[in-house]
Motif scaffolding. Structure first.
Motif, PDB file in Angstrom:
ATOM      1  N   ILE A   1       0.834  -1.201   0.000  1.00 63.79           N
ATOM      2  CA  ILE A   1       0.000   0.000   0.000  1.00 63.79           C
ATOM      3  C   ILE A   1       0.869   1.252   0.000  1.00 63.79           C
ATOM      4  O   ILE A   1       0.575   2.228  -0.700  1.00 63.79           O
ATOM      5  N   ALA A   2       1.954   1.219   0.766  1.00 61.56           N
ATOM      6  CA  ALA A   2       2.844   2.376   0.793  1.00 61.56           C
ATOM      7  C   ALA A   2       3.421   2.660  -0.591  1.00 61.56           C
ATOM      8  O   ALA A   2       3.487   3.815  -1.032  1.00 61.56           O
ATOM      9  N   ASP A   3       3.836   1.612  -1.305  1.00 67.69           N
ATOM     10  CA  ASP A   3       4.394   1.810  -2.641  1.00 67.69           C
ATOM     11  C   ASP A   3       3.328   2.276  -3.627  1.00 67.69           C
ATOM     12  O   ASP A   3       3.607   3.079  -4.528  1.00 67.69           O
ATOM     13  N   LEU A   4       2.106   1.770  -3.483  1.00 68.69           N
ATOM     14  CA  LEU A   4       1.025   2.242  -4.351  1.00 68.69           C
ATOM     15  C   LEU A   4       0.733   3.718  -4.094  1.00 68.69           C
ATOM     16  O   LEU A   4       0.493   4.484  -5.024  1.00 68.69           O
ATOM     17  N   ARG A   5       0.754   4.111  -2.832  1.00 71.08           N
ATOM     18  CA  ARG A   5       0.534   5.519  -2.521  1.00 71.08           C
ATOM     19  C   ARG A   5       1.607   6.395  -3.169  1.00 71.08           C
ATOM     20  O   ARG A   5       1.319   7.467  -3.711  1.00 71.08           O
ATOM     21  N   ARG A   6       2.851   5.939  -3.097  1.00 68.47           N
ATOM     22  CA  ARG A   6       3.928   6.708  -3.730  1.00 68.47           C
ATOM     23  C   ARG A   6       3.708   6.782  -5.243  1.00 68.47           C
ATOM     24  O   ARG A   6       3.933   7.828  -5.862  1.00 68.47           O
ATOM     25  N   ALA A   7       3.298   5.653  -5.844  1.00 70.00           N
ATOM     26  CA  ALA A   7       3.064   5.635  -7.292  1.00 70.00           C
ATOM     27  C   ALA A   7       1.932   6.573  -7.678  1.00 70.00           C
ATOM     28  O   ALA A   7       1.930   7.147  -8.780  1.00 70.00           O
ATOM     29  N   LEU A   8       0.986   6.778  -6.771  1.00 72.13           N
ATOM     30  CA  LEU A   8      -0.140   7.665  -7.031  1.00 72.13           C
ATOM     31  C   LEU A   8       0.193   9.125  -6.714  1.00 72.13           C
ATOM     32  O   LEU A   8      -0.634  10.012  -6.900  1.00 72.13           O
ATOM     33  N   GLY A   9       1.412   9.365  -6.209  1.00 72.09           N
ATOM     34  CA  GLY A   9       1.833  10.722  -5.926  1.00 72.09           C
ATOM     35  C   GLY A   9       1.573  11.171  -4.514  1.00 72.09           C
ATOM     36  O   GLY A   9       1.678  12.363  -4.207  1.00 72.09           O
ATOM     37  N   ASP A  10       1.243  10.225  -3.608  1.00 75.19           N
ATOM     38  CA  ASP A  10       0.976  10.579  -2.224  1.00 75.19           C
ATOM     39  C   ASP A  10       2.186  10.211  -1.385  1.00 75.19           C
ATOM     40  O   ASP A  10       2.465   9.024  -1.204  1.00 75.19           O
ATOM     41  N   PRO A  11       2.950  11.168  -0.856  1.00 75.98           N
ATOM     42  CA  PRO A  11       4.143  10.834  -0.069  1.00 75.98           C
ATOM     43  C   PRO A  11       3.789  10.085   1.193  1.00 75.98           C
ATOM     44  O   PRO A  11       2.813  10.394   1.864  1.00 75.98           O
ATOM     45  N   VAL A  12       4.606   9.075   1.522  1.00 74.17           N
ATOM     46  CA  VAL A  12       4.400   8.271   2.714  1.00 74.17           C
ATOM     47  C   VAL A  12       5.633   8.393   3.577  1.00 74.17           C
ATOM     48  O   VAL A  12       6.758   8.172   3.116  1.00 74.17           O
ATOM     49  N   GLY A  13       5.458   8.742   4.824  1.00 72.84           N
ATOM     50  CA  GLY A  13       6.590   8.901   5.732  1.00 72.84           C
ATOM     51  C   GLY A  13       7.260   7.581   6.023  1.00 72.84           C
ATOM     52  O   GLY A  13       6.630   6.528   6.035  1.00 72.84           O
ATOM     53  N   ASP A  14       8.548   7.609   6.281  1.00 73.08           N
ATOM     54  CA  ASP A  14       9.287   6.384   6.537  1.00 73.08           C
ATOM     55  C   ASP A  14       8.796   5.658   7.769  1.00 73.08           C
ATOM     56  O   ASP A  14       8.911   4.445   7.876  1.00 73.08           O
ATOM     57  N   GLY A  15       8.227   6.400   8.740  1.00 75.96           N
ATOM     58  CA  GLY A  15       7.790   5.752   9.962  1.00 75.96           C
ATOM     59  C   GLY A  15       6.376   5.232   9.905  1.00 75.96           C
ATOM     60  O   GLY A  15       5.873   4.686  10.867  1.00 75.96           O
ATOM     61  N   GLU A  16       5.675   5.400   8.802  1.00 70.90           N
ATOM     62  CA  GLU A  16       4.277   4.993   8.717  1.00 70.90           C
ATOM     63  C   GLU A  16       4.164   3.494   8.591  1.00 70.90           C
ATOM     64  O   GLU A  16       4.888   2.837   7.860  1.00 70.90           O
ATOM     65  N   CYS A  17       3.220   2.943   9.309  1.00 69.51           N
ATOM     66  CA  CYS A  17       2.935   1.513   9.186  1.00 69.51           C
ATOM     67  C   CYS A  17       2.450   1.233   7.786  1.00 69.51           C
ATOM     68  O   CYS A  17       1.571   1.918   7.273  1.00 69.51           O
TER      69      CYS A  17
END
Length: 333
Positions: A96-112
């Protein structure tokens, strides 16, 4: 691409019956987080079609026609595709984190890496058991027994199915329990097989044929009509007010009463069997206000209230394929 752009087009390329297709679709739903998008699944049946569409394994995700996870030089392929998540784990679908990045939504390194509940447990690997060693055959036999009788099968009820795979039913059932496809009671009997529970819960489901079953949680209950291809009436209560909530599924359309009802989706942690870490938090509420009040009273759980369309979609994505998926002739995907 930013979140302010127009609705995007997302295509999931998959071979028929790929067990990771519903997993990636559910993760996309969480990654999109309500943003408008056209999501389409396209089944690819031959190498020429794979080359034409840009599929380098099943599943391949295209966002506006581009593969954000493309590996330079990777050939077109109908085989299972593997993805490495942020924690280094290899899985059959993007995280999910990688999909969010692919969609242009930054994900913090500490996020579950996951929603409040990722695929109702199993760390986002989905509820469809693998085809190998009779696991899916026994899983489907257990689910059908629940649907036809309203209660769990005994181990002996599964002997014939297990024998067809050259194994003992007790051995296969133990493997399914170890992978969180089902749950044992203290006597080694099947207590639950997601979405069904053999003991009463807060979520009662009456099927069109008159069979009555209990669901492990609200999302499980919402997935049962689609999984069985039947009409059903789901009844539950708001844990805060005690008010009744009814969801009537007719011809694939669900009507909620009250119309303000929502589902709280949460869990105690990012890992562990769903029965232990999540089912206590997956409840219907008459409104977002009562869901918020419950969350404040139960700080051990983290999550969020989701609206009716999203809750329905999540139930269908997780449980809809469990009885329709079959083993591919060549074991692909």
């Amino acid at each position: 691409m930013s979140w302010e752009d127009d609705a995007m087009r997302i295509t999931v390329l998959t071979v028929p019956d790929c067990p990771n297709a519903p997993v990636v679709e559910e993760r996309l739903s969480w990654a999109l987080d309500g943003r408008a998008a056209e999501v389409e699944r396209v089944e690819v049946s031959n190498p020429a079609q794979a080359r034409r569409l840009g599929m380098t394994g099943s599943p391949t995700v295209l966002i506006n026609g581009m593969d954000p996870f493309a590996v330079p030089g990777a050939p077109a392929s109908l085989s299972c595709r593997l993805y490495r998540g942020p924690d280094g784990r290899i899985e059959g679908a993007p995280s999910i984190a990688d999909l969010r990045r692919a969609l242009g939504d930054p994900v913090g390194d500490g996020e579950c890496d996951g929603p409040p509940l990722d695929a109702a447990g199993r760390a986002g690997r989905g509820r469809l058991a693998p085809t190998a060693d009779g696991l899916r055959g026994i899983q489907q036999a257990v689910l059908r027994h629940f649907a036809h009788t309203g209660h769990a099968p005994s181990i002996e009820d599964l002997d014939a199915v297990a024998a067809a795979h050259g194994r003992a039913a007790a051995e296969i059932v133990a493997e399914l329990a170890a992978e969180d496809f089902l749950v044992f009671d203290d006597h080694g009997r099947i207590r639950a097989a997601y979405p069904f529970s053999s003991v009463p819960t807060a979520h009662h489901v009456r099927l069109a044929g008159g069979i009555e079953v209990w669901a492990m949680c609200a999302i499980d209950a919402l997935g049962i009509p689609d999984m069985l291809g039947t009409d059903a009436v789901i009844t539950s209560t708001d844990p805060v007010t005690g008010d009744a909530i009814t969801v009537t599924s007719t011809g694939g359309h669900m009507t909620w009463h009250p119309s303000t009802a929502v589902v709280y989706v949460g869990q105690r942690s990012c890992a562990g069997p769903a029965a232990d870490v999540a089912c206590g938090a997956l409840n219907f509420f008459t409104s977002r206000q009562t869901a918020r009040a419950w969350a404040q009273q139960h700080p051990a759980y983290t999550g969020q209230a989701v609206d009716r369309p999203r809750a329905e979609a999540l139930g269908k994505a997780i449980f809809g394929p469990l009885l329709t998926a079959t083993q591919p002739a060549d074991g692909r995907g």
